[in-house]
Design a protein around this motif. Structure first.
Motif, PDB file in Angstrom:
ATOM      1  N   GLY A 152       4.858  -2.539  51.854  1.00  0.00           N
ATOM      2  CA  GLY A 152       4.981  -1.096  51.624  1.00  0.00           C
ATOM      3  C   GLY A 152       5.967  -0.775  50.518  1.00  0.00           C
ATOM      4  N   LYS A 153       7.132  -1.433  50.552  1.00  0.00           N
ATOM      5  CA  LYS A 153       8.143  -1.204  49.513  1.00  0.00           C
ATOM      6  C   LYS A 153       7.639  -1.701  48.155  1.00  0.00           C
ATOM      7  CE  LYS A 153      12.274  -1.152  52.365  1.00  0.00           C
ATOM      8  NZ  LYS A 153      13.551  -1.784  52.677  1.00  0.00           N
ATOM      9  N   ALA A 154       6.949  -2.826  48.157  1.00  0.00           N
ATOM     10  CA  ALA A 154       6.394  -3.349  46.905  1.00  0.00           C
ATOM     11  C   ALA A 154       5.373  -2.378  46.336  1.00  0.00           C
ATOM     12  CB  ALA A 154       5.764  -4.720  47.134  1.00  0.00           C
ATOM     13  N   GLU A 155       4.518  -1.840  47.194  1.00  0.00           N
ATOM     14  CA  GLU A 155       3.487  -0.886  46.753  1.00  0.00           C
ATOM     15  C   GLU A 155       4.128   0.347  46.109  1.00  0.00           C
ATOM     16  OE1 GLU A 155      -0.599   0.315  46.500  1.00  0.00           O
ATOM     17  OE2 GLU A 155      -0.005  -1.360  47.746  1.00  0.00           O
ATOM     18  N   VAL A 156       5.162   0.885  46.729  1.00  0.00           N
ATOM     19  CA  VAL A 156       5.857   2.059  46.181  1.00  0.00           C
ATOM     20  C   VAL A 156       6.457   1.726  44.813  1.00  0.00           C
ATOM     21  CG1 VAL A 156       7.858   3.578  46.510  1.00  0.00           C
ATOM     22  CG2 VAL A 156       6.301   3.142  48.410  1.00  0.00           C
ATOM     23  N   PHE A 157       7.090   0.572  44.708  1.00  0.00           N
ATOM     24  CA  PHE A 157       7.710   0.158  43.445  1.00  0.00           C
ATOM     25  C   PHE A 157       6.651  -0.053  42.363  1.00  0.00           C
ATOM     26  CE2 PHE A 157      10.015  -2.862  40.660  1.00  0.00           C
ATOM     27  CZ  PHE A 157      11.167  -2.118  40.445  1.00  0.00           C
ATOM     28  N   LEU A 158       5.534  -0.684  42.722  1.00  0.00           N
ATOM     29  CA  LEU A 158       4.448  -0.916  41.768  1.00  0.00           C
ATOM     30  C   LEU A 158       3.830   0.407  41.311  1.00  0.00           C
ATOM     31  CD1 LEU A 158       2.833  -3.979  43.542  1.00  0.00           C
ATOM     32  CD2 LEU A 158       4.065  -4.020  41.357  1.00  0.00           C
ATOM     33  N   GLU A 159       3.664   1.337  42.228  1.00  0.00           N
ATOM     34  CA  GLU A 159       3.138   2.660  41.865  1.00  0.00           C
ATOM     35  C   GLU A 159       4.089   3.368  40.902  1.00  0.00           C
ATOM     36  OE1 GLU A 159       2.315   4.700  45.536  1.00  0.00           O
ATOM     37  OE2 GLU A 159       0.506   3.509  45.895  1.00  0.00           O
ATOM     38  N   HIS A 160       5.384   3.226  41.137  1.00  0.00           N
ATOM     39  CA  HIS A 160       6.391   3.800  40.249  1.00  0.00           C
ATOM     40  C   HIS A 160       6.249   3.221  38.835  1.00  0.00           C
ATOM     41  CE1 HIS A 160      10.307   4.990  38.650  1.00  0.00           C
ATOM     42  NE2 HIS A 160      10.556   3.714  38.425  1.00  0.00           N
ATOM     43  N   LEU A 161       6.066   1.913  38.747  1.00  0.00           N
ATOM     44  CA  LEU A 161       5.889   1.267  37.441  1.00  0.00           C
ATOM     45  C   LEU A 161       4.586   1.710  36.775  1.00  0.00           C
ATOM     46  CD1 LEU A 161       7.158  -2.314  38.348  1.00  0.00           C
ATOM     47  CD2 LEU A 161       8.337  -0.620  36.917  1.00  0.00           C
ATOM     48  N   CYS A 162       3.547   1.928  37.560  1.00  0.00           N
ATOM     49  CA  CYS A 162       2.287   2.449  37.013  1.00  0.00           C
ATOM     50  C   CYS A 162       2.489   3.868  36.486  1.00  0.00           C
ATOM     51  CB  CYS A 162       1.185   2.439  38.066  1.00  0.00           C
ATOM     52  SG  CYS A 162       0.518   0.802  38.432  1.00  0.00           S
ATOM     53  N   ALA A 163       3.241   4.679  37.215  1.00  0.00           N
ATOM     54  CA  ALA A 163       3.500   6.058  36.782  1.00  0.00           C
ATOM     55  C   ALA A 163       4.266   6.082  35.465  1.00  0.00           C
ATOM     56  CB  ALA A 163       4.275   6.813  37.858  1.00  0.00           C
ATOM     57  N   LYS A 164       5.090   5.055  35.227  1.00  0.00           N
ATOM     58  CA  LYS A 164       5.824   4.939  33.967  1.00  0.00           C
ATOM     59  C   LYS A 164       4.988   4.249  32.889  1.00  0.00           C
ATOM     60  CE  LYS A 164      10.200   3.812  33.955  1.00  0.00           C
ATOM     61  NZ  LYS A 164      11.500   3.142  34.209  1.00  0.00           N
ATOM     62  N   ALA A 165       3.754   3.886  33.219  1.00  0.00           N
ATOM     63  CA  ALA A 165       2.827   3.198  32.312  1.00  0.00           C
ATOM     64  C   ALA A 165       3.325   1.799  31.935  1.00  0.00           C
ATOM     65  CB  ALA A 165       2.540   4.038  31.073  1.00  0.00           C
ATOM     66  N   LEU A 166       4.105   1.171  32.803  1.00  0.00           N
ATOM     67  CA  LEU A 166       4.593  -0.182  32.556  1.00  0.00           C
ATOM     68  C   LEU A 166       3.713  -1.234  33.219  1.00  0.00           C
ATOM     69  CD1 LEU A 166       8.394   0.520  32.947  1.00  0.00           C
ATOM     70  CD2 LEU A 166       7.063   0.308  30.825  1.00  0.00           C
ATOM     71  N   LEU A 167       2.930  -0.805  34.188  1.00  0.00           N
ATOM     72  CA  LEU A 167       1.896  -1.624  34.813  1.00  0.00           C
ATOM     73  C   LEU A 167       0.618  -0.807  34.825  1.00  0.00           C
ATOM     74  CD1 LEU A 167       3.525  -3.135  38.056  1.00  0.00           C
ATOM     75  CD2 LEU A 167       3.175  -4.275  35.867  1.00  0.00           C
ATOM     76  N   VAL A 168      -0.488  -1.487  34.915  1.00  0.00           N
ATOM     77  CA  VAL A 168      -1.765  -0.804  35.124  1.00  0.00           C
ATOM     78  C   VAL A 168      -2.356  -1.341  36.416  1.00  0.00           C
ATOM     79  CG1 VAL A 168      -2.226  -0.290  32.700  1.00  0.00           C
ATOM     80  CG2 VAL A 168      -2.976  -2.458  33.633  1.00  0.00           C
ATOM     81  N   ASP A 169      -3.128  -0.499  37.074  1.00  0.00           N
ATOM     82  CA  ASP A 169      -3.769  -0.931  38.306  1.00  0.00           C
ATOM     83  C   ASP A 169      -5.268  -0.749  38.194  1.00  0.00           C
ATOM     84  OD1 ASP A 169      -3.706   1.860  38.415  1.00  0.00           O
ATOM     85  OD2 ASP A 169      -3.393   1.914  40.569  1.00  0.00           O
ATOM     86  N   SER A 170      -5.989  -1.514  38.992  1.00  0.00           N
ATOM     87  CA  SER A 170      -7.442  -1.430  39.042  1.00  0.00           C
ATOM     88  C   SER A 170      -7.884  -1.967  40.394  1.00  0.00           C
ATOM     89  CB  SER A 170      -8.071  -2.249  37.904  1.00  0.00           C
ATOM     90  OG  SER A 170      -7.718  -3.612  38.030  1.00  0.00           O
ATOM     91  N   PHE A 171      -9.146  -1.786  40.669  1.00  0.00           N
ATOM     92  CA  PHE A 171      -9.690  -2.302  41.923  1.00  0.00           C
ATOM     93  C   PHE A 171     -10.703  -3.386  41.610  1.00  0.00           C
ATOM     94  CE2 PHE A 171      -7.854   1.611  43.282  1.00  0.00           C
ATOM     95  CZ  PHE A 171      -7.421   1.347  44.571  1.00  0.00           C
ATOM     96  N   TYR A 172     -10.573  -4.494  42.301  1.00  0.00           N
ATOM     97  CA  TYR A 172     -11.499  -5.611  42.162  1.00  0.00           C
ATOM     98  C   TYR A 172     -11.979  -5.976  43.553  1.00  0.00           C
ATOM     99  CZ  TYR A 172     -13.352 -10.216  41.032  1.00  0.00           C
ATOM    100  OH  TYR A 172     -14.176 -11.300  40.885  1.00  0.00           O
ATOM    101  N   LYS A 173     -13.276  -5.821  43.751  1.00  0.00           N
ATOM    102  CA  LYS A 173     -13.877  -6.076  45.067  1.00  0.00           C
ATOM    103  C   LYS A 173     -13.160  -5.279  46.149  1.00  0.00           C
ATOM    104  CE  LYS A 173     -15.729 -10.572  43.881  1.00  0.00           C
ATOM    105  NZ  LYS A 173     -15.892 -11.977  44.248  1.00  0.00           N
ATOM    106  N   GLY A 174     -12.821  -4.038  45.814  1.00  0.00           N
ATOM    107  CA  GLY A 174     -12.202  -3.139  46.770  1.00  0.00           C
ATOM    108  C   GLY A 174     -10.720  -3.354  47.005  1.00  0.00           C
ATOM    109  N   VAL A 175     -10.109  -4.279  46.290  1.00  0.00           N
ATOM    110  CA  VAL A 175      -8.693  -4.579  46.463  1.00  0.00           C
ATOM    111  C   VAL A 175      -7.930  -4.099  45.228  1.00  0.00           C
ATOM    112  CG1 VAL A 175      -6.988  -6.423  46.767  1.00  0.00           C
ATOM    113  CG2 VAL A 175      -9.215  -6.592  47.891  1.00  0.00           C
TER     114      VAL A 175
END
Length: 124
Positions: free
Chosen positions: A68-91
């Protein structure tokens, strides 16, 4: 990892960035750019991430924290455009964009207002 200094955090991040085929050669400008884009904690944690896409579960294991904490931190980095996210096979997966035509440009397109884009542009 409490003994890592700010300089070490950004050096480790620079080394992590250079795992890509396109590299960002070490320079004073690069370190200043990284300090604009990443807090010391963000630099320290992102430097530990894999090059290939990864899940929040994988990041949590690397960082020795809850998913949960990792997810929040990763979302924060995505919001700053430092990471990108996508879905692969629903994950949901995360990845760091490469340095050229990547994280710096994404950060310049990011318009939330938490980054000094004028200063970042001058450094770039």
């Amino acid at each position: 990892m409490g003994h890592i200094t700010s300089k070490d955090a950004y050096k480790n991040l620079e080394e992590r960035i250079n795992w890509f085929t396109q590299v960002a050669p070490p320079s004073d400008s690069l370190y200043k750019i990284l300090q604009v884009l990443y807090t010391e904690t963000e630099a320290k944690w992102v430097a530990l991430l894999p090059v290939r896409p990864f899940t929040a579960k994988k990041a949590a294991k690397i960082w020795n924290t809850s998913e949960g904490k990792a997810e929040v931190f990763l979302e924060h980095l995505c919001a700053k455009a430092l990471l990108v996210d996508s879905f692969y096979k629903g994950v949901r997966q995360f990845t760091m964009p490469p340095p050229m035509a990547g994280f710096i440009e994404f950060a310049l397109m990011h318009t939330i207002g938490d980054i000094d884009q004028k200063y970042l542009s001058e450094l770039y």
